[in-house]
Write an enzyme that holds these catalytic residues in place. Structure first.
Site, PDB file in Angstrom:
ATOM      1  N   CYS A 126      59.952  40.208  35.839  1.00  5.43           N
ATOM      2  CA  CYS A 126      59.715  41.268  34.858  1.00  5.43           C
ATOM      3  C   CYS A 126      60.823  42.303  34.810  1.00  5.43           C
ATOM      4  O   CYS A 126      60.826  43.163  33.922  1.00  5.43           O
ATOM      5  CB  CYS A 126      58.384  41.963  35.161  1.00  5.43           C
ATOM      6  SG  CYS A 126      56.968  40.850  35.139  1.00  5.43           S
ATOM      7  N   GLU A 160      57.815  36.154  31.237  1.00  2.94           N
ATOM      8  CA  GLU A 160      56.417  35.701  31.116  1.00  2.94           C
ATOM      9  C   GLU A 160      55.813  36.171  29.800  1.00  2.94           C
ATOM     10  O   GLU A 160      54.703  36.684  29.771  1.00  2.94           O
ATOM     11  CB  GLU A 160      55.590  36.228  32.296  1.00  2.94           C
ATOM     12  CG  GLU A 160      55.903  35.555  33.622  1.00  2.94           C
ATOM     13  CD  GLU A 160      55.002  36.071  34.742  1.00  2.94           C
ATOM     14  OE1 GLU A 160      54.369  37.145  34.570  1.00  2.94           O
ATOM     15  OE2 GLU A 160      54.941  35.410  35.793  1.00  2.94           O
TER      16      GLU A 160
END
Length: 419
Positions: free
Chosen positions: A5, A137
């Site tokens: 992330c 993601e």
């Protein structure tokens, strides 16, 4: 790199921007880390990135290791767990240009804008970048519609670059089921699958890829680790054993699973946000977990070609709680068999390798990771769970082993012609 992330950021403003990570180190700006606000045991956020290790150093590290770099770049979406910020489609071009410029920085001629920057930093030769991941993601319709723009631009200018897309943050479910067909439609080369699941899931999914579509994109198992929640996700032997069992399926299906990455790699014992992790350290010492040794045994004994294997005439994908895969090593002529006995008792196995023909198994060596206590862990003071090596006698046409309970074995066996 830079992984996870981090590339997305808590917001678009705090996303990882690779151009800030090159040039003189002292001129690189500080950036807030994506995980800055997720330390529950800290009163004040203080987790930042200096960019001291940026993309130039990353490419150098990959070169020194003899590894292939796999950069990840922002697709115009901030972390969807943290934010709903989305770059409008008509404003996406600067993000696409960043991707093209990164490829030029890695591979471009020294007369190009970004190739010249690389040369000025001390590396005139190209790094030979082959792969690029777009997004981390991400999920929902906003992701493939942006990925499609990136894919078109990258393929037009750099048709040899392999593109990595994402199947979302989990191993199944609505997001996963939506994204895989989209990745096929866009024709990405690899799909990044992530799974942080229980040991039971890893045992039961050892055959996950046996029936995957061989005509579609390949798989990058980009983030995976066995999370034993009953022990607060400790790096115990149970988690390592379940990963070893699952990885027999990755190896057996190496034609579809091109890459695999345990995650995360490092954690400081006094400053960690996520567990389990492969290697723990303090300011003076480091400790290798049982999970590390599973990865090490696979990495040091890969083989070159997968060969079919049976145990007592049966497939070996979890039957009788036995998991195994086999490869040959063209350079040494050895057969390498990786075996997990997940039973709590000894097991008599007889492994037959298809294709031996006029050869028999000769002597070899065996590396074993074993512990009767599934909850055993290593520590900075002592590494209790470590591999042990022993000799294997000549076997004949099958590899007959008495497998100790709760064990992971790598056997390297030589072959010789039948006289």
């Amino acid at each position: 790199f830079p992984g996870g992330c981090i590339i997305e950021g808590n917001s678009l403003a705090t996303r990882y921007q690779w151009k800030n990570s090159v040039g003189p180190v002292e001129n690189r700006p500080l950036n807030e880390n994506r995980w800055n606000y997720t330390f529950k045991h800290k009163a004040f956020p203080d987790y930042f990135q200096t960019y001291g290790l940026g993309f130039f150093e990353y490419f150098q590290l990959a070169e020194d290791l003899g590894a292939e770099p796999l950069p990840v770049i922002s697709c115009g979406l901030s972390c969807q767990y943290e934010s709903n910020e989305v770059v409008p489609m008509d404003s996406l071009q600067p993000y696409v240009q960043d991707a093209l410029d990164l490829i030029e920085f890695a591979n471009g001629d020294t007369t190009s804008v970004w190739g010249k920057v690389r040369a000025q930093m001390g590396h005139p030769a190209p790094f030979g970048l082959k792969m690029l991941a777009v997004g981390n993601e991400q999920w929902g319709e906003v992701y493939p519609e942006r990925l499609e723009v990136f894919a078109k631009a990258i393929r037009q200018k750099y048709p040899d670059i392999q593109l990595v897309g994402s199947s979302g943050p989990s191993a199944s479910g609505d997001r996963f089921d939506y994204l895989w067909p989209e990745m096929k439609r866009l024709g990405v080369d690899l799909v990044d699958e992530h799974y942080y699941m229980s040991p039971e899931w890893f045992f039961s999914n050892a055959a996950r890829y046996d029936n995957y579509d061989r005509k579609g994109p390949k798989v990058f198992a980009g983030e995976y680790a066995s999370h034993h929640k009953e022990t607060q996700k400790a790096n115990n032997f149970l988690s390592a054993l379940s990963e070893a069992a699952f990885m027999t399926g990755l190896e057996r299906n190496a034609d579809i699973v091109r890459l695999a990455t345990y995650a995360p790699l490092f954690a400081h014992v006094d400053a960690w946000q996520w567990n389990p992790d492969m290697i723990w350290y303090d300011n003076l010492r480091s400790m290798r977990t049982p999970n590390y040794y599973v990865q090490q045994l696979y990495a040091m004994n890969p083989g070159t070609d997968v060969v079919p294997l049976t145990n007592n005439g049966k497939p070996v994908t979890g039957q009788d709680s036995i998991y195994a895969s086999a490869t040959t090593d063209k350079a040494t002529g050895e057969i390498i068999i990786k075996i997990v006995n997940a039973n709590n008792k000894e097991y008599n196995a007889s492994f037959a390798i298809k294709g031996l023909k006029k050869n028999i198994l000769s002597d070899g060596v065996m590396y074993m990771l074993q512990d009767n206590n599934l909850l055993s862990t290593n520590s900075l003071d002592a590494e209790k769970v470590v591999p042990h090596m022993s000799q294997l006698p000549a076997m004949g046409q099958s590899l007959d082993l008495n497998l100790l309970p709760r064990s992971f074995i790598v056997a390297r066996v030589k072959t010789k012609p039948i006289k």
